[in-house]
Scaffold this motif. Structure first.
Motif, short mmCIF file in Angstrom:
data_model
loop_
_atom_site.label_atom_id
_atom_site.label_comp_id
_atom_site.label_asym_id
_atom_site.label_seq_id
_atom_site.Cartn_x
_atom_site.Cartn_y
_atom_site.Cartn_z
N GLU A 33 3.67 -2.94 4.54
CA GLU A 33 3.33 -1.71 3.85
C GLU A 33 4.41 -0.65 4.04
O GLU A 33 4.95 -0.50 5.13
N PHE A 34 4.70 0.08 2.95
CA PHE A 34 5.67 1.17 2.98
C PHE A 34 5.04 2.40 2.34
O PHE A 34 4.44 2.31 1.27
N GLU A 35 5.19 3.51 3.01
CA GLU A 35 4.62 4.77 2.51
C GLU A 35 5.63 5.43 1.58
O GLU A 35 6.75 5.75 1.99
N LEU A 36 5.23 5.64 0.32
CA LEU A 36 6.08 6.31 -0.65
C LEU A 36 5.89 7.83 -0.57
O LEU A 36 6.82 8.59 -0.79
N SER A 37 4.67 8.22 -0.30
CA SER A 37 4.34 9.64 -0.15
C SER A 37 3.09 9.71 0.74
O SER A 37 2.58 8.68 1.17
N GLU A 40 0.45 7.73 -1.34
CA GLU A 40 0.70 6.43 -2.00
C GLU A 40 1.51 5.49 -1.11
O GLU A 40 2.54 5.87 -0.57
N THR A 41 1.02 4.27 -0.99
CA THR A 41 1.75 3.23 -0.28
C THR A 41 1.90 2.02 -1.19
O THR A 41 1.13 1.83 -2.14
N VAL A 42 2.91 1.20 -0.90
CA VAL A 42 3.08 -0.07 -1.61
C VAL A 42 3.22 -1.17 -0.57
O VAL A 42 3.59 -0.92 0.58
N THR A 43 2.91 -2.36 -0.99
CA THR A 43 3.08 -3.53 -0.14
C THR A 43 4.23 -4.34 -0.73
O THR A 43 4.23 -4.66 -1.92
N ILE A 44 5.23 -4.66 0.11
CA ILE A 44 6.38 -5.44 -0.34
C ILE A 44 6.42 -6.75 0.44
O ILE A 44 6.34 -6.75 1.67
N THR A 45 6.54 -7.85 -0.30
CA THR A 45 6.63 -9.17 0.31
C THR A 45 7.92 -9.83 -0.16
O THR A 45 8.18 -9.89 -1.36
N LEU A 46 8.73 -10.29 0.79
CA LEU A 46 9.94 -11.03 0.44
C LEU A 46 9.58 -12.51 0.30
O LEU A 46 8.96 -13.08 1.19
N PHE A 58 11.39 -9.93 -4.55
CA PHE A 58 10.59 -8.87 -3.96
C PHE A 58 9.30 -8.72 -4.76
O PHE A 58 9.34 -8.37 -5.93
N LEU A 59 8.17 -9.00 -4.13
CA LEU A 59 6.87 -8.76 -4.75
C LEU A 59 6.42 -7.39 -4.28
O LEU A 59 6.19 -7.17 -3.08
N ILE A 60 6.32 -6.45 -5.21
CA ILE A 60 5.94 -5.08 -4.90
C ILE A 60 4.57 -4.83 -5.51
O ILE A 60 4.39 -4.94 -6.73
N GLU A 61 3.60 -4.51 -4.66
CA GLU A 61 2.23 -4.30 -5.11
C GLU A 61 1.75 -2.91 -4.67
O GLU A 61 2.01 -2.49 -3.55
N GLY A 62 1.07 -2.24 -5.58
CA GLY A 62 0.56 -0.91 -5.26
C GLY A 62 -0.56 -0.53 -6.21
O GLY A 62 -0.99 -1.33 -7.04
#
Length: 77
Positions: A33-37, A40-46, A58-62
Protein backbone atom coordinates in the motif's frame (compact mmCIF):
# COMPACT_ATOMS: atom_id res chain seq x y z
CA UNK A 1 19.31 4.77 -24.98
CA UNK A 2 20.80 3.37 -28.17
CA UNK A 3 24.11 5.12 -27.50
CA UNK A 4 24.37 3.24 -24.18
CA UNK A 5 23.60 -0.18 -25.74
CA UNK A 6 25.66 -2.89 -24.03
CA UNK A 7 27.19 -6.08 -25.38
CA UNK A 8 24.80 -9.01 -24.73
CA UNK A 9 27.05 -10.95 -22.29
CA UNK A 10 27.70 -7.81 -20.24
CA UNK A 11 23.96 -7.05 -20.26
CA UNK A 12 23.19 -10.55 -18.95
CA UNK A 13 25.62 -10.11 -16.03
CA UNK A 14 24.13 -6.70 -15.25
CA UNK A 15 20.53 -8.01 -15.40
CA UNK A 16 21.38 -10.86 -13.05
CA UNK A 17 22.89 -8.54 -10.44
CA UNK A 18 19.98 -6.10 -10.69
CA UNK A 19 17.41 -8.88 -10.31
CA UNK A 20 19.20 -10.25 -7.23
CA UNK A 21 19.30 -6.75 -5.71
CA UNK A 22 15.68 -6.02 -6.61
CA UNK A 23 14.43 -9.25 -5.07
CA UNK A 24 16.11 -8.30 -1.80
CA UNK A 25 14.24 -4.95 -1.65
CA UNK A 26 10.95 -5.28 -3.52
CA UNK A 27 9.20 -8.65 -3.36
CA UNK A 28 7.30 -9.81 -6.41
CA UNK A 29 3.61 -10.77 -6.14
CA UNK A 30 3.29 -8.95 -2.80
CA UNK A 31 0.68 -6.17 -2.69
CA UNK A 32 2.06 -3.02 -1.03
CA UNK A 33 0.00 0.00 0.00
CA UNK A 34 1.11 3.55 -0.86
CA UNK A 35 -0.52 6.70 0.42
CA UNK A 36 -1.17 9.24 -2.34
CA UNK A 37 -2.83 11.73 -0.02
CA UNK A 38 -4.44 11.79 3.39
CA UNK A 39 -7.64 10.42 1.83
CA UNK A 40 -6.42 8.08 -0.91
CA UNK A 41 -4.18 5.03 -1.05
CA UNK A 42 -3.31 2.62 -3.84
CA UNK A 43 -2.06 -0.93 -3.77
CA UNK A 44 0.86 -1.73 -6.10
CA UNK A 45 1.92 -5.28 -6.90
CA UNK A 46 5.03 -6.09 -8.94
CA UNK A 47 4.49 -9.07 -11.24
CA UNK A 48 7.28 -10.78 -13.21
CA UNK A 49 6.56 -10.23 -16.91
CA UNK A 50 8.46 -13.42 -17.86
CA UNK A 51 10.00 -12.07 -21.03
CA UNK A 52 13.38 -10.59 -20.10
CA UNK A 53 15.41 -10.42 -16.87
CA UNK A 54 14.23 -7.79 -14.38
CA UNK A 55 11.15 -6.87 -16.40
CA UNK A 56 8.10 -6.44 -14.22
CA UNK A 57 4.54 -5.31 -14.66
CA UNK A 58 2.95 -2.96 -12.15
CA UNK A 59 -0.60 -3.76 -11.04
CA UNK A 60 -1.97 -0.55 -9.52
CA UNK A 61 -5.29 -0.84 -7.71
CA UNK A 62 -7.24 1.87 -5.95
CA UNK A 63 -10.66 3.40 -5.40
CA UNK A 64 -10.71 4.70 -8.99
CA UNK A 65 -10.09 1.29 -10.57
CA UNK A 66 -7.12 -0.82 -11.61
CA UNK A 67 -4.31 -0.41 -14.16
CA UNK A 68 -1.81 -3.01 -15.33
CA UNK A 69 1.29 -1.15 -16.57
CA UNK A 70 3.32 -3.44 -18.85
CA UNK A 71 5.57 -0.88 -20.53
CA UNK A 72 9.18 -1.94 -20.77
CA UNK A 73 11.68 -1.98 -23.60
CA UNK A 74 14.95 -3.77 -24.28
CA UNK A 75 17.24 -3.30 -27.29
CA UNK A 76 19.42 -6.12 -28.60
CA UNK A 77 21.40 -6.41 -31.82
Amino acid sequence: MLLRHEVYLERTKNDRSIKEGLAAHVPLNTPMEFELSSTETVTITLIDSNHCPCAVMFLIEGPRGAVLHTGDMRVKP
